[in-house]
Design a protein around this motif. Structure first.
Motif, PDB file in Angstrom:
ATOM      1  N   MET A 258       0.838  -1.198   0.000  1.00 22.93           N
ATOM      2  CA  MET A 258       0.000   0.000   0.000  1.00 22.93           C
ATOM      3  C   MET A 258       0.876   1.253   0.000  1.00 22.93           C
ATOM      4  O   MET A 258       1.889   1.304   0.698  1.00 22.93           O
ATOM      5  CB  MET A 258      -0.926   0.003   1.216  1.00 22.93           C
ATOM      6  N   ASP A 259       0.504   2.232  -0.774  1.00 19.47           N
ATOM      7  CA  ASP A 259       1.233   3.495  -0.871  1.00 19.47           C
ATOM      8  C   ASP A 259       0.870   4.340   0.345  1.00 19.47           C
ATOM      9  O   ASP A 259      -0.190   4.962   0.409  1.00 19.47           O
ATOM     10  CB  ASP A 259       0.835   4.207  -2.169  1.00 19.47           C
ATOM     11  N   THR A 260       1.757   4.370   1.335  1.00 26.83           N
ATOM     12  CA  THR A 260       1.452   5.093   2.571  1.00 26.83           C
ATOM     13  C   THR A 260       1.392   6.596   2.346  1.00 26.83           C
ATOM     14  O   THR A 260       0.614   7.293   3.010  1.00 26.83           O
ATOM     15  CB  THR A 260       2.480   4.769   3.661  1.00 26.83           C
TER      16      THR A 260
ATOM     17  N   PRO B 162      -1.719   6.925 -13.979  1.00 24.76           N
ATOM     18  CA  PRO B 162      -2.061   5.593 -14.496  1.00 24.76           C
ATOM     19  C   PRO B 162      -3.273   5.000 -13.788  1.00 24.76           C
ATOM     20  O   PRO B 162      -3.628   5.404 -12.666  1.00 24.76           O
ATOM     21  CB  PRO B 162      -0.798   4.780 -14.192  1.00 24.76           C
ATOM     22  N   ALA B 163      -3.860   4.022 -14.439  1.00 21.87           N
ATOM     23  CA  ALA B 163      -5.020   3.350 -13.852  1.00 21.87           C
ATOM     24  C   ALA B 163      -4.674   2.693 -12.527  1.00 21.87           C
ATOM     25  O   ALA B 163      -5.533   2.547 -11.653  1.00 21.87           O
ATOM     26  CB  ALA B 163      -5.570   2.315 -14.834  1.00 21.87           C
ATOM     27  N   SER B 164      -3.407   2.312 -12.360  1.00 24.54           N
ATOM     28  CA  SER B 164      -3.002   1.668 -11.104  1.00 24.54           C
ATOM     29  C   SER B 164      -3.213   2.577  -9.902  1.00 24.54           C
ATOM     30  O   SER B 164      -3.472   2.095  -8.785  1.00 24.54           O
ATOM     31  CB  SER B 164      -1.535   1.229 -11.184  1.00 24.54           C
ATOM     32  N   LEU B 165      -3.121   3.899 -10.119  1.00 24.85           N
ATOM     33  CA  LEU B 165      -3.376   4.812  -8.999  1.00 24.85           C
ATOM     34  C   LEU B 165      -4.840   4.726  -8.564  1.00 24.85           C
ATOM     35  O   LEU B 165      -5.139   4.772  -7.367  1.00 24.85           O
ATOM     36  CB  LEU B 165      -3.046   6.251  -9.397  1.00 24.85           C
ATOM     37  N   ILE B 166      -5.743   4.588  -9.522  1.00 23.18           N
ATOM     38  CA  ILE B 166      -7.156   4.457  -9.177  1.00 23.18           C
ATOM     39  C   ILE B 166      -7.387   3.171  -8.385  1.00 23.18           C
ATOM     40  O   ILE B 166      -8.170   3.154  -7.424  1.00 23.18           O
ATOM     41  CB  ILE B 166      -8.030   4.500 -10.437  1.00 23.18           C
ATOM     42  N   THR B 167      -6.695   2.108  -8.759  1.00 20.84           N
ATOM     43  CA  THR B 167      -6.799   0.863  -8.007  1.00 20.84           C
ATOM     44  C   THR B 167      -6.345   1.070  -6.562  1.00 20.84           C
ATOM     45  O   THR B 167      -6.989   0.586  -5.618  1.00 20.84           O
ATOM     46  CB  THR B 167      -5.950  -0.235  -8.672  1.00 20.84           C
ATOM     47  N   ASP B 168      -5.253   1.802  -6.377  1.00 15.27           N
ATOM     48  CA  ASP B 168      -4.771   2.095  -5.021  1.00 15.27           C
ATOM     49  C   ASP B 168      -5.781   2.953  -4.258  1.00 15.27           C
ATOM     50  O   ASP B 168      -6.034   2.719  -3.062  1.00 15.27           O
ATOM     51  CB  ASP B 168      -3.426   2.819  -5.080  1.00 15.27           C
ATOM     52  N   LEU B 169      -6.349   3.952  -4.926  1.00 16.19           N
ATOM     53  CA  LEU B 169      -7.352   4.798  -4.280  1.00 16.19           C
ATOM     54  C   LEU B 169      -8.588   3.989  -3.905  1.00 16.19           C
ATOM     55  O   LEU B 169      -9.164   4.183  -2.824  1.00 16.19           O
ATOM     56  CB  LEU B 169      -7.736   5.947  -5.218  1.00 16.19           C
ATOM     57  N   TYR B 170      -8.982   3.090  -4.777  1.00 13.93           N
ATOM     58  CA  TYR B 170     -10.151   2.237  -4.505  1.00 13.93           C
ATOM     59  C   TYR B 170      -9.910   1.413  -3.248  1.00 13.93           C
ATOM     60  O   TYR B 170     -10.810   1.263  -2.410  1.00 13.93           O
ATOM     61  CB  TYR B 170     -10.409   1.342  -5.706  1.00 13.93           C
ATOM     62  N   ALA B 171      -8.699   0.894  -3.090  1.00 13.82           N
ATOM     63  CA  ALA B 171      -8.365   0.109  -1.896  1.00 13.82           C
ATOM     64  C   ALA B 171      -8.432   0.956  -0.633  1.00 13.82           C
ATOM     65  O   ALA B 171      -8.658   0.428   0.470  1.00 13.82           O
ATOM     66  CB  ALA B 171      -6.976  -0.501  -2.053  1.00 13.82           C
ATOM     67  N   LEU B 172      -8.263   2.273  -0.791  1.00 14.59           N
ATOM     68  CA  LEU B 172      -8.346   3.197   0.345  1.00 14.59           C
ATOM     69  C   LEU B 172      -9.769   3.705   0.579  1.00 14.59           C
ATOM     70  O   LEU B 172      -9.984   4.565   1.429  1.00 14.59           O
ATOM     71  CB  LEU B 172      -7.408   4.379   0.122  1.00 14.59           C
ATOM     72  N   GLY B 173     -10.716   3.211  -0.196  1.00 13.58           N
ATOM     73  CA  GLY B 173     -12.115   3.575   0.013  1.00 13.58           C
ATOM     74  C   GLY B 173     -12.657   4.619  -0.927  1.00 13.58           C
ATOM     75  O   GLY B 173     -13.833   4.988  -0.826  1.00 13.58           O
TER      76      GLY B 173
END
Length: 227
Positions: free
Chosen positions: A1-3, A40-51
Motif C-alpha cells: 500500500m502506498d502510505t 495511471p489506472a493503477s493509482l485508481i486501483t490504489d485509491l479504490y483500496a483506500l475507500g
C-alpha cells in the motif's frame, strides 16, 4: 500500500471535515471526487483500496481507457469534468456516470441522443468569468439551459458546476455560483448538487455550499511527466 497516498488522502479528508464544520455543515453532505488526470489506472486501483469511490477525469480518451480497464470495480463512479464535445458524446456517455460540463443545448442533445435508455446524471457548467471563450453557460442563461436539459428523456439534471476564476478571490465567485444554483432549482427543484472547489480553494467552496469537490494533486501528488 502506498502510505504517502493514504496520508495525503487522510489529510485532505480531515481538511474537508474541518471546512464543513466551520461552515456549520455536515461533512457527510460532501462528496470528494479524486481527479486522476494523466495518472495511471493503477493509482485508481490504489485509491479504490483506500475507500475512494468517486473518480474524475478531464479527457475523454483517458476516461474511456481507464473505464475499460477498471470498470468492473464495484461501486466506482466515473465523473467526466472536462470540456464536453458533441462528437465525443457517445464515448463520454459510455464511460461516465456523471457529466459535469453541460454548457449548451447541443451537447445536452448529443448526450441524450447517445443514450440507450438509461439515465445519465449531468450538471450545468457555469462560466463565472467575463471571458466568453471560457467553458460554461453564462449565469443569465442557466435557467433556460436547465429547462432544455430537463426536457430530455435520458438526462437527469443534478445541479451546477464551475471553476473559480484565476483573477479574483474564490469566495465571491462561488457565491455567484450558489445564486445560479438557486435559479436552476426554480426550474428543477431536485438539482441540488454544486460541484465546485479544487485543491487550492475547496474550503471556500464548502463555505458557499459545494456538495462535490474535485481534488487532484493534493491527493494524487504531482502529475507524472508526459512523453
Amino acid at each position: 500500500m502506498d502510505t504517502a497516498l493514504a496520508d495525503r488522502l487522510a489529510s485532505v479528508d480531515a481538511r474537508i471535515v474541518d471546512a464543513a464544520r466551520d461552515a456549520g455543515r455536515d461533512p457527510a453532505e460532501i462528496t470528494r471526487i479524486v481527479v486522476t488526470k494523466f495518472h495511471p489506472a493503477s493509482l485508481i486501483t490504489d485509491l479504490y483500496a483506500l475507500g475512494v469511490r468517486d473518480i474524475g477525469e478531464n479527457r475523454q480518451q483517458e476516461l474511456t481507457a481507464k473505464h475499460r480497464e477498471l470498470g468492473a470495480l464495484e461501486g466506482l463512479r466515473w465523473h467526466f469534468i472536462g470540456q464536453a464535445q458533441t462528437n465525443k458524446a457517445r464515448a463520454v456517455r459510455a464511460a461516465a456516470d456523471v457529466v459535469h460540463s453541460v454548457d449548451r443545448p447541443r451537447i445536452a442533445d448529443a448526450l441524450d441522443a447517445a443514450g440507450d435508455g438509461a439515465v445519465l446524471d449531468v450538471l450545468l457548467q457555469v462560466n463565472l468569468t467575463d471571458d466568453p471563450g471560457r467553458g460554461g453557460v453564462v449565469p443569465a442563461e442557466a435557467e433556460a439551459l436547465a429547462a432544455h436539459v430537463a426536457s430530455l428523456g435520458t438526462l437527469r439534471l443534478r445541479g451546477v458546476m464551475a471553476v473559480a476564476p484565476l483573477d479574483e478571490e474564490p469566495a465571491p465567485a462561488f457565491a455567484r455560483l450558489r445564486a445560479c444554483a438557486d435559479e436552476v432549482r426554480r426550474v428543477v427543484p431536485d438539482a441540488t448538487w454544486i460541484s465546485a472547489g479544487m485543491t487550492g480553494d475547496f474550503p471556500e467552496a464548502v463555505a458557499m455550499g459545494a456538495t462535490h469537490l474535485r481534488i487532484g494533486s493534493a491527493i494524487t501528488g504531482p502529475r507524472p511527466a508526459r512523453d
